[in-house]
Write a protein that holds these residues in place. Structure first.
Motif, short mmCIF file in Angstrom:
data_model
loop_
_atom_site.label_atom_id
_atom_site.label_comp_id
_atom_site.label_asym_id
_atom_site.label_seq_id
_atom_site.Cartn_x
_atom_site.Cartn_y
_atom_site.Cartn_z
N PHE A 1 23.27 9.30 9.10
CA PHE A 1 22.94 8.05 9.78
C PHE A 1 21.72 8.24 10.67
O PHE A 1 21.14 7.28 11.15
CB PHE A 1 24.15 7.52 10.58
N LEU A 2 21.40 9.50 10.92
CA LEU A 2 20.18 9.84 11.67
C LEU A 2 19.39 10.84 10.85
O LEU A 2 19.97 11.70 10.18
CB LEU A 2 20.57 10.54 12.97
N GLU A 3 18.09 10.71 10.91
CA GLU A 3 17.19 11.61 10.21
C GLU A 3 16.97 12.85 11.08
O GLU A 3 16.74 12.73 12.28
CB GLU A 3 15.86 10.86 10.02
N ALA A 4 17.08 14.03 10.48
CA ALA A 4 16.81 15.26 11.24
C ALA A 4 15.31 15.52 11.29
O ALA A 4 14.59 15.20 10.35
CB ALA A 4 17.52 16.44 10.58
N ASP A 5 14.85 16.09 12.41
CA ASP A 5 13.44 16.50 12.50
C ASP A 5 13.23 17.78 11.70
O ASP A 5 12.16 18.02 11.16
CB ASP A 5 13.04 16.76 13.96
N ALA A 6 14.27 18.61 11.70
CA ALA A 6 14.18 19.87 10.96
C ALA A 6 15.59 20.29 10.56
O ALA A 6 16.57 19.85 11.15
CB ALA A 6 13.54 20.95 11.82
N GLY A 7 15.66 21.16 9.55
CA GLY A 7 16.95 21.70 9.12
C GLY A 7 17.34 21.19 7.75
O GLY A 7 16.68 20.30 7.18
N THR A 8 18.40 21.77 7.22
CA THR A 8 18.88 21.39 5.89
C THR A 8 20.38 21.13 5.93
O THR A 8 21.10 21.69 6.76
CB THR A 8 18.63 22.51 4.86
N ILE A 9 20.84 20.27 5.03
CA ILE A 9 22.27 20.01 4.87
C ILE A 9 22.60 20.19 3.39
O ILE A 9 21.93 19.62 2.52
CB ILE A 9 22.66 18.59 5.32
N THR B 1 19.57 12.66 1.48
CA THR B 1 20.41 11.70 0.78
C THR B 1 20.80 10.54 1.70
O THR B 1 21.09 10.76 2.87
CB THR B 1 21.68 12.41 0.26
N ARG B 2 20.81 9.33 1.15
CA ARG B 2 21.18 8.17 1.97
C ARG B 2 22.69 8.14 2.21
O ARG B 2 23.46 8.58 1.38
CB ARG B 2 20.73 6.88 1.29
N PRO B 3 23.10 7.58 3.37
CA PRO B 3 24.54 7.56 3.71
C PRO B 3 25.41 6.96 2.62
O PRO B 3 26.48 7.49 2.30
CB PRO B 3 24.60 6.72 4.98
N ALA B 4 24.98 5.86 2.01
CA ALA B 4 25.81 5.20 1.00
C ALA B 4 26.01 6.11 -0.20
O ALA B 4 27.10 6.15 -0.79
CB ALA B 4 25.16 3.89 0.56
N GLN B 5 24.97 6.85 -0.54
CA GLN B 5 25.08 7.75 -1.68
C GLN B 5 25.99 8.94 -1.35
O GLN B 5 26.79 9.38 -2.17
CB GLN B 5 23.70 8.24 -2.10
N LEU B 6 25.87 9.41 -0.13
CA LEU B 6 26.74 10.50 0.33
C LEU B 6 28.20 10.04 0.28
O LEU B 6 29.10 10.78 -0.11
CB LEU B 6 26.33 10.88 1.76
N ALA B 7 28.42 8.78 0.65
CA ALA B 7 29.78 8.21 0.61
C ALA B 7 30.31 8.21 -0.82
O ALA B 7 31.46 8.55 -1.07
CB ALA B 7 29.78 6.80 1.19
N ARG B 8 29.44 7.86 -1.76
CA ARG B 8 29.87 7.86 -3.17
C ARG B 8 30.20 9.27 -3.65
O ARG B 8 30.95 9.45 -4.60
CB ARG B 8 28.79 7.23 -4.06
N GLN B 9 29.62 10.26 -2.98
CA GLN B 9 29.90 11.65 -3.36
C GLN B 9 31.13 12.20 -2.63
O GLN B 9 31.43 13.39 -2.72
CB GLN B 9 28.68 12.53 -3.07
N GLY B 10 31.82 11.33 -1.88
CA GLY B 10 33.08 11.76 -1.29
C GLY B 10 33.04 12.07 0.20
O GLY B 10 34.01 12.59 0.75
#
Ligand SMILES: Nc1ncnc2c1ncn2[C@@H]1O[C@H](COP(=O)(O)OP(=O)(O)O)[C@@H](O)[C@H]1O
Ligand SMILES: [Mg+2]
Length: 256
Positions: free
Chosen positions: A63-71, A81-90
């Motif tokens: 829901f917030l964009e990181a300035d740096a880092g990885t997930i 990845t957009r939140p809605a797409q992440l939601a579809r991934q569980g």
């Protein structure tokens, strides 16, 4: 080296964040945070007010964009990845502010995520396909979350603790592989805290839960792992009883 290995992902981890950083007009709210969430655990994030918990939560749920880092989620890079797409991934998040529809009944509120999951696009009262199956699932959810007696009560009329239970039920209705809960006990009275704690404990088997929570008794009772944030950085991590004895953690809390 593939992305999953580079991210520090291993067989047990479902979500790995590395070097997450986010600033607001020059103020760094989350600073170089690493967090690794193992499957089928309850992982809590605690820390004094302003430590960066909500910011971290919003970064992890995109829901917030990181300035740096990885997930990395299940071995795939989801940093952008957009939140809605992440939601579809569980990955499903609950909100600190109750997100139920106040004019719909408890049952109707639960129909919505179930129908969405079943791929319905029509509003539920017009749909007849699989309706009995959904009705069964709604009844089961109402029961599991102590809401059977409130099935036909408008969500807006529910006592606060039951509203929170309904919100959790809508979150878990989606059978998330990873549920992220932002302060599930916020605003609850003692009895409701006990009930909601039990509800979350009951979801734990087979689910992974990341929880930001102020109530340390609840954190102690529920958590397998606790990450302590202070001034945007990870101060300590481990089982509750270990981090609770850590002098740096005590100082951070007392300092506040
Ligand atoms: N959107 C924002 N704009 C400016 N500052 C923010 C914003 N969100 C959070 N902050 C600041 O970042 C710090 C961490 O906030 P937050 O993540 O909400 O902490 P916590 O949830 O641990 O109380 C606080 O000092 C807060 O004022
Ligand atoms: Mg917060």
């Amino acid at each position: 080296m593939n992305a999953a290995i580079a991210s520090g992902m291993d067989a047990e981890s479902i979500l790995v964040a590395k070097g997450l950083t986010r600033s607001f007009s020059g103020f760094t709210a989350v600073k170089n945070v690493d967090i690794k969430v193992s499957r089928n655990t309850i992982h809590s994030v605690i820390g004094p007010n302003g430590a960066g918990k909500s910011t971290l939560f919003n970064l992890l749920t995109r829901f917030l964009e990181a300035d740096a880092g990885t997930i990395t989620y299940k071995g795939a890079d989801v940093t952008r990845t957009r939140p809605a797409q992440l939601a579809r991934q569980g990955v499903v998040r609950s909100f600190q502010i109750s997100a139920v529809f106040p004019h719909l009944t408890a049952s109707q509120n639960l129909c919505i995520p179930l129908q969405r999951m079943a791929g319905f696009t029509k509003v539920f009262w017009r749909s007849t396909v699989c309706m009995s199956e959904i009705e069964d699932r709604v009844a089961d959810l109402l029961k599991r979350f102590g809401l059977s007696a409130y099935a036909h009560v408008a969500a807006g009329e529910l006592p606060y603790g039951r509203k929170r239970a309904l919100e959790l039920a809508t979150t878990f209705a989606l059978e998330p592989e990873l549920a992220l809960l932002d302060e599930p006990m916020a605003g609850l009275g003692i009895e409701d805290v006990a009930r909601v704690t039990d509800l979350i404990a009951a979801q734990a088997g087979g689910n992974t839960i990341v929880m930001v929570e102020h109530n340390l008794k609840v954190v102690q009772k529920l958590s397998d792992v606790v990450t302590v944030l202070c001034r945007g950085e990870v101060l300590a991590e481990g089982p509750y009883d270990t981090v609770a004895e850590d002098p740096r953690v005590l100082e951070a809390y007392i300092g506040h």
